[in-house]
Design an enzyme around this catalytic site. Structure first.
Site, PDB file in Angstrom:
ATOM      1  N   ASP A 132      42.789  45.448  34.139  1.00 10.66           N
ATOM      2  CA  ASP A 132      43.426  46.222  35.451  1.00 10.66           C
ATOM      3  C   ASP A 132      44.861  44.974  35.893  1.00 10.66           C
ATOM      4  OD1 ASP A 132      41.601  47.347  34.735  1.00 10.66           O
ATOM      5  OD2 ASP A 132      40.395  47.161  37.083  1.00 10.66           O
ATOM      6  N   LYS A 187      39.370  53.236  32.872  1.00  7.71           N
ATOM      7  CA  LYS A 187      38.445  53.362  33.259  1.00  7.71           C
ATOM      8  C   LYS A 187      37.925  53.868  34.691  1.00  7.71           C
ATOM      9  CE  LYS A 187      38.560  48.294  34.508  1.00  7.71           C
ATOM     10  NZ  LYS A 187      38.354  48.830  36.382  1.00  7.71           N
ATOM     11  N   CYS A 216      36.463  43.816  39.094  1.00  5.70           N
ATOM     12  CA  CYS A 216      36.437  44.591  37.777  1.00  5.70           C
ATOM     13  C   CYS A 216      35.670  42.704  36.630  1.00  5.70           C
ATOM     14  CB  CYS A 216      37.234  44.908  36.946  1.00  5.70           C
ATOM     15  SG  CYS A 216      37.146  46.660  38.862  1.00  5.70           S
TER      16      CYS A 216
HETATM   17  C1  VGL Z   1      38.867  47.006  40.844  1.00  3.67           C
HETATM   18  C2  VGL Z   1      38.069  47.713  42.642  1.00  3.67           C
HETATM   19  C3  VGL Z   1      38.709  49.182  42.664  1.00  3.67           C
HETATM   20  C4  VGL Z   1      39.590  45.735  40.228  1.00  3.67           C
HETATM   21  C5  VGL Z   1      38.821  48.394  40.284  1.00  3.67           C
HETATM   22  O1  VGL Z   1      40.134  45.764  39.587  1.00  3.67           O
HETATM   23  O2  VGL Z   1      38.519  44.951  40.306  1.00  3.67           O
HETATM   24  N1  VGL Z   1      38.880  46.676  41.982  1.00  3.67           N
HETATM   25  N2  VGL Z   1      39.232  48.918  41.852  1.00  3.67           N
END
Ligand code: VGL
Ligand code: ZN
Length: 203
Positions: A10, A108, A153
């Site tokens: 991410d 995702k 994540c």
């Molecule tokens: C994430 C919160 C919501 C992350 C993704 O990538 O850690 N955290 N969505």
């Protein structure tokens, strides 16, 4: 190295300074990750990818604020500011990330009714993303994890990787955390207890 993959979690605009769910110094992971990307042969990126009516967005609930916790059918869910909306600028990879080197991108959290922190399973901890099948077919047995956010994540992905039998290592200088209510320390402990190596230098 043939049996090892770099799993980059991410590294998207919304998790970087100026983004909707900015992680402090999130953009500082880009340089060490690019260095590691040059050293690895197998590279997988994940991309948080939500519809605008996503259940993890506080804006889709009554009387709810970002960073509150609610209980859903599949368990506890933290509510977040709207972020990483599919096809929006915030969902794009950081412009300096060498994303072109990746062979595989896993999206995702694309179903409105369920979140997915982990690269392997959605937050019900049973619905697979398909990544395990892909890695098995490619003969990958070890994973080096980095990216955003360490305590969400990255940690959920590393914990699932260990559960699935991969040798897993998290490269801390190439991660940054959200750290809600001690979540970073708690997840470092969970990962250590699960046999995941936490490394203080880049690989
Ligand atoms: C994430 C919160 C919501 C992350 C993704 O990538 O850690 N955290 N969505
Ligand atoms: Zn998300």
């Amino acid at each position: 190295m043939k049996e090892t993959a770099l799993l980059v979690i991410d590294v998207q605009n919304d998790f970087c300074p100026g983004g909707a769910l900015a992680v402090e110094h999130g953009d500082q992971v880009v340089e060490p990750i690019n260095t590691m990307i040059d050293r690895f042969e197998n590279i997988v990126l994940t991309q948080d990818w939500h519809p605008s009516d996503h259940i993890s967005f506080a804006s889709n609930h009554n009387n709810a604020a970002p960073f509150e916790m609610i209980t859903l059918e599949y368990g506890e869910q933290t509510l977040w500011p709207d972020h990483c909306v599919a096809a929006d600028k915030g969902a794009e990879f950081h412009k300096d990330l060498n994303s072109h080197a990746a062979q595989m991108v896993v999206r995702k959290g694309f179903r409105s009714q369920i979140d997915s922190y982990s690269a392997f399973f959605e937050n019900d901890q049973t619905t697979p993303t398909g990544l395990h099948g892909y890695l098995q077919e490619r003969g990958i047995k070890a994973l080096i994890l980095c990216g955003l956010a360490t305590d969400y994540c990255v940690a959920w992905s590393a914990l699932d990787a260990a559960k699935l039998g991969y040798k897993a290592k998290v490269v801390l200088p190439a991660c940054r955390a959200i750290d809600l209510a001690g979540s970073l320390a708690a997840q470092i402990e969970n990962m250590t207890n699960a046999g995941i190596e936490i490394q203080d230098t880049i690989t």
